[in-house]
Design a protein around this motif. Structure first.
Motif, PDB file in Angstrom:
ATOM      1  N   LYS A 148      10.859  54.562  42.946  1.00 32.67           N
ATOM      2  CA  LYS A 148      10.964  54.342  41.414  1.00 32.67           C
ATOM      3  C   LYS A 148      11.186  55.629  40.731  1.00 32.67           C
ATOM      4  O   LYS A 148      11.980  55.588  39.683  1.00 32.67           O
ATOM      5  CB  LYS A 148       9.755  53.643  41.273  1.00 32.67           C
ATOM      6  N   LEU A 149      10.403  56.637  41.029  1.00 32.68           N
ATOM      7  CA  LEU A 149      10.665  57.758  40.473  1.00 32.68           C
ATOM      8  C   LEU A 149      11.968  58.594  40.298  1.00 32.68           C
ATOM      9  O   LEU A 149      12.485  58.702  39.307  1.00 32.68           O
ATOM     10  CB  LEU A 149       9.687  58.800  41.004  1.00 32.68           C
ATOM     11  N   GLU A 150      12.663  58.307  41.466  1.00 34.65           N
ATOM     12  CA  GLU A 150      13.932  58.981  41.620  1.00 34.65           C
ATOM     13  C   GLU A 150      14.851  57.911  40.815  1.00 34.65           C
ATOM     14  O   GLU A 150      15.912  58.318  40.113  1.00 34.65           O
ATOM     15  CB  GLU A 150      14.379  59.051  43.043  1.00 34.65           C
ATOM     16  N   HIS A 151      14.727  56.682  40.895  1.00 34.99           N
ATOM     17  CA  HIS A 151      15.595  55.667  40.383  1.00 34.99           C
ATOM     18  C   HIS A 151      15.442  55.790  38.876  1.00 34.99           C
ATOM     19  O   HIS A 151      16.577  55.599  37.918  1.00 34.99           O
ATOM     20  CB  HIS A 151      15.171  54.332  40.776  1.00 34.99           C
ATOM     21  N   ALA A 152      14.406  56.187  38.273  1.00 36.16           N
ATOM     22  CA  ALA A 152      14.088  56.241  36.854  1.00 36.16           C
ATOM     23  C   ALA A 152      14.789  57.669  36.152  1.00 36.16           C
ATOM     24  O   ALA A 152      14.479  57.901  35.139  1.00 36.16           O
ATOM     25  CB  ALA A 152      12.687  56.097  36.388  1.00 36.16           C
ATOM     26  N   SER A 153      15.040  58.529  37.089  1.00 42.83           N
ATOM     27  CA  SER A 153      15.433  59.845  36.603  1.00 42.83           C
ATOM     28  C   SER A 153      16.512  59.578  35.614  1.00 42.83           C
ATOM     29  O   SER A 153      17.473  59.094  35.495  1.00 42.83           O
ATOM     30  CB  SER A 153      16.096  60.563  37.764  1.00 42.83           C
ATOM     31  N   GLY A 154      16.363  60.475  34.416  1.00 43.77           N
ATOM     32  CA  GLY A 154      17.310  60.357  33.170  1.00 43.77           C
ATOM     33  C   GLY A 154      16.834  59.488  32.280  1.00 43.77           C
ATOM     34  O   GLY A 154      17.184  59.368  31.092  1.00 43.77           O
TER      35      GLY A 154
END
Length: 457
Positions: free
Chosen positions: A238-244
């Motif tokens: 989720k952290l990577e997916h939410a990047s940006g």
């Protein structure tokens, strides 16, 4: 009517062709604190009356050339919900009872007790003010735009919340949103995202209390194929997916302590590693965290993570502290539900309006929304009946039960409704079944929003 408010001063338009009776009645009402405009004949009153005026009408029945009943029908043609109180002699009681059926608010029989007059007038004025409130609610809901469409409310606290959202949205800093269950924390987080420069990037929501401890790290950080038993393929966390974009961490106080440490490191370095990987991935996150209680006071929440997140704060009030927003939100949710079914939202009766304001709403806006949906979709129900059903099922941890007065009135309403249904709308049969005078039954049906036509076969 929509330009008036619930605080608008309501004037009593008093009509009687007997100068002594009219003058004496007007004097009593003025001494009781009311504004009174006197009329000697119905024609003059009709010439000055128009829909939406801040007034109620108190009129004698026997007059000429325009009697009280004719006046009532003419006024109700212009505004069907105008409160009209009729004053009648003993011989006109049957006529006045029939007038209740045709739309009169109430009637008083001469000679009447002055205190009874003021009590009845006060009820009529209360109804008039409620009409203004409902009309203004409908106008407000019909003109919503921008952020007000998402964060609905006219209460000062919600106006401040909208201002904070607009301010914080452009600052690109972490935000903590405080509020009890059902107050709309995720709605505020999404509004912060939608109003920010990150709006075209992902908004990713995580409920920290809903993730098992052994899956938390994989859920947030992702993993490589073969990183552990069952990890058959690579997964982006989720952290990577939410990047940006924006990461919303709901109930962050439930996050396990080891994960708090890992999250702090990610926020400090703006990078992470998937489970089973040595490769560093750069990320750009804005975190909106939500909690029920002050994170700084919780023993199981790391202070360094709190200080990292605590750049800005938004505090959402409990619904019971939002005053006039309660019926406003109720109408909003009810109208949406009714429109989805192609129907119309039925206005609240006085007792339903009273119930909304007296109840404590422990489930906050979420509970209100559920009640409004039930009210809009179930014919011949009431707010008190729905709330009583919820409490009986123990669906909500009820911190504020229904007041006794509301329970008594709902019991009375249910008895009358059951009788009308049993007698299939035959009012004469209902009178015999309940052993009530016609006038009393009419008044109670009006009070509880019961319509005979709804029960006819």
């Amino acid at each position: 009517m929509t330009t008036k408010t619930a605080d608008t001063l309501i004037e009593i338009w008093l009509l009687d062709d007997d100068d002594i009776v009219r003058s004496t009645t007007a004097q009593w009402l003025r001494l009781s604190g009311y504004d009174v405009r006197e009329f000697q004949d119905g024609q003059t009153l009709l010439e000055q009356f128009s829909a939406g005026l801040p007034c109620i009408i108190v009129s004698d029945i026997r007059m000429s050339p325009i009697d009280g009943l004719t006046l009532m029908h003419e006024c109700l043609k212009l505004e069907k919900d105008l409160p009209i109180l009729l004053i009648t002699g003993h011989g006109d009681v049957d006529t006045a009872v029939n007038a209740l059926r045709d739309g009169a608010f109430d009637f008083l029989e001469k000679p009447f007790n002055p205190n009874r007059l003021t009590q009845t007038v006060e009820k009529a004025i209360h109804l008039r003010k409620m009409q203004y409130q409902q009309a203004n609610q409908s106008l407000y809901l019909g003109e919503l735009h921008g952020l007000e469409q998402t964060i609905i409310g006219q209460d000062d606290q919600m106006i401040r919340v909208r201002h904070q959202i607009q301010t914080f949205a452009g600052m690109d800093t972490h935000v903590i949103v405080y509020g009890k269950t059902g107050c709309g924390k995720e709605l505020v987080a999404k509004a912060l995202h939608d109003c920010s420069p990150r709006s075209k990037q992902p908004f990713v929501a995580i409920n920290c209390a809903a993730i098992p401890s052994d899956l938390f790290e994989s859920e947030l950080f992702g993993h490589e194929a073969g990183a552990f038993t069952g990890a058959s393929k690579q997964r982006v966390g989720k952290l990577e997916h939410a990047s940006g974009g924006t990461l919303f961490l709901d109930e962050i106080e439930s996050m396990p302590l080891p994960m708090q440490i890992k999250l702090l490191r990610v926020l400090q370095e703006n990078q992470l590693e998937r489970i089973g990987s040595n490769n560093t991935i750069e990320i750009d996150l804005r975190v909106v965290a939500a909690a029920k209680n002050d994170l700084q006071t919780l023993e199981d929440f790391r202070q360094d993570l709190f200080f990292r997140l605590n750049v800005s704060q938004i505090h959402l009030p409990d619904l019971r502290h939002r005053g006039a927003d309660i019926p406003l939100l109720f109408e909003h949710f009810g109208r949406l539900a009714a429109e989805e079914r192609g129907g119309n939202f039925k206005p609240l009766s006085p007792i339903d309006h009273e119930t909304l304001t007296l109840y404590g709403w422990p489930g906050n806006v979420r509970e209100l929304r559920n009640v409004a949906l039930r009210y809009a979709l179930e014919p011949n129900t009431s707010v008190a009946k729905i709330l009583a059903g919820y409490q009986a099922q123990d669906d909500v941890d009820t911190l504020s039960p229904l007041p006794l007065s509301v329970k008594v009135q709902e019991f009375e309403r249910s008895l009358i409704e059951s009788s009308i249904r049993l007698q299939k709308g035959n009012i004469q049969a209902v009178l015999g079944h309940l052993q009530l005078p016609r006038r009393t039954l009419n008044q109670k049906m009006q009070k509880y929003g019961l319509n005979r036509a709804d029960y006819l076969e």
